[in-house]
Design an enzyme around this catalytic site. Sequence first.
Site, PDB file in Angstrom:
ATOM      1  N   CYS A 126      -9.640   4.239  -3.679  1.00 51.01           N
ATOM      2  CA  CYS A 126      -7.391   4.833  -4.075  1.00 51.01           C
ATOM      3  C   CYS A 126      -7.650   4.410  -5.141  1.00 51.01           C
ATOM      4  O   CYS A 126      -8.238   3.544  -6.246  1.00 51.01           O
ATOM      5  CB  CYS A 126      -6.797   3.991  -2.589  1.00 51.01           C
ATOM      6  SG  CYS A 126      -6.398   2.525  -2.926  1.00 51.01           S
TER       7      CYS A 126
HETATM    8  C1  RB5 Z   1      -1.528   6.696  -5.018  1.00 50.66           C
HETATM    9  O1  RB5 Z   1      -0.209   7.587  -5.766  1.00 50.66           O
HETATM   10  C2  RB5 Z   1      -1.683   4.590  -4.931  1.00 50.66           C
HETATM   11  O2  RB5 Z   1      -0.654   4.535  -4.366  1.00 50.66           O
HETATM   12  C3  RB5 Z   1      -3.322   4.432  -3.688  1.00 50.66           C
HETATM   13  O3  RB5 Z   1      -4.398   5.477  -4.768  1.00 50.66           O
HETATM   14  C4  RB5 Z   1      -3.581   2.938  -3.514  1.00 50.66           C
HETATM   15  O4  RB5 Z   1      -3.304   2.655  -5.173  1.00 50.66           O
HETATM   16  C5  RB5 Z   1      -2.288   2.753  -2.855  1.00 50.66           C
HETATM   17  O5  RB5 Z   1      -2.840   1.172  -2.468  1.00 50.66           O
END
Ligand code: RB5
Length: 155
Positions: A64
């Site tokens: 993420c």
């Molecule tokens: C998405 O915008 C972001 O919040 C996600 O990819 C992550 O970094 C959350 O921890």
Amino acid sequence: MIVIGSDHTGIDLKKMIIKYLVSKDIDILDVTDYKDQTGDDYPDIAYTVSKSVLKNNCLGIGICGTGIGFSIAANKVNGIRAAVCTDKYMAQMTRKDNNANILCLGSRLKLDNVLDIVDEFLFTEFLGERHQRRIDKIAQIEKCEKDGVNYGDSL
Ligand code: RB5
């Protein structure tokens, strides 16, 4: 086999890692191999990767923006030990000591040599012995929380 999944922030990084692992003849199961990946949420991806890792008894990679949200969500699944790693040392030690089964990477971080981090995670073995006792305690905490029992009473 290695399970991999990313939210919308990590598509390019995921593709790079898949290409690299395929070039090393490693089987990949991409659980987020779909076209419209604009509105996905990392908890859903983390859950899907986690269940697949447990089902296939293998290691996984989750991506993420920071790796943090993915790890928080994945660690809610019993049996998952997901670790955010930003360098090779963390990747090596979380395999050796924690027997981590999911490597969490941040697509928005300026990671040096991300493929070295992946290699270190995938090819480092758990040390077992005293570390197994500690892993067992993590599992015991999970069980106590599920059963509504206070783990602290046993300390
Ligand atoms: C998405 O915008 C972001 O919040 C996600 O990819 C992550 O970094 C959350 O921890």
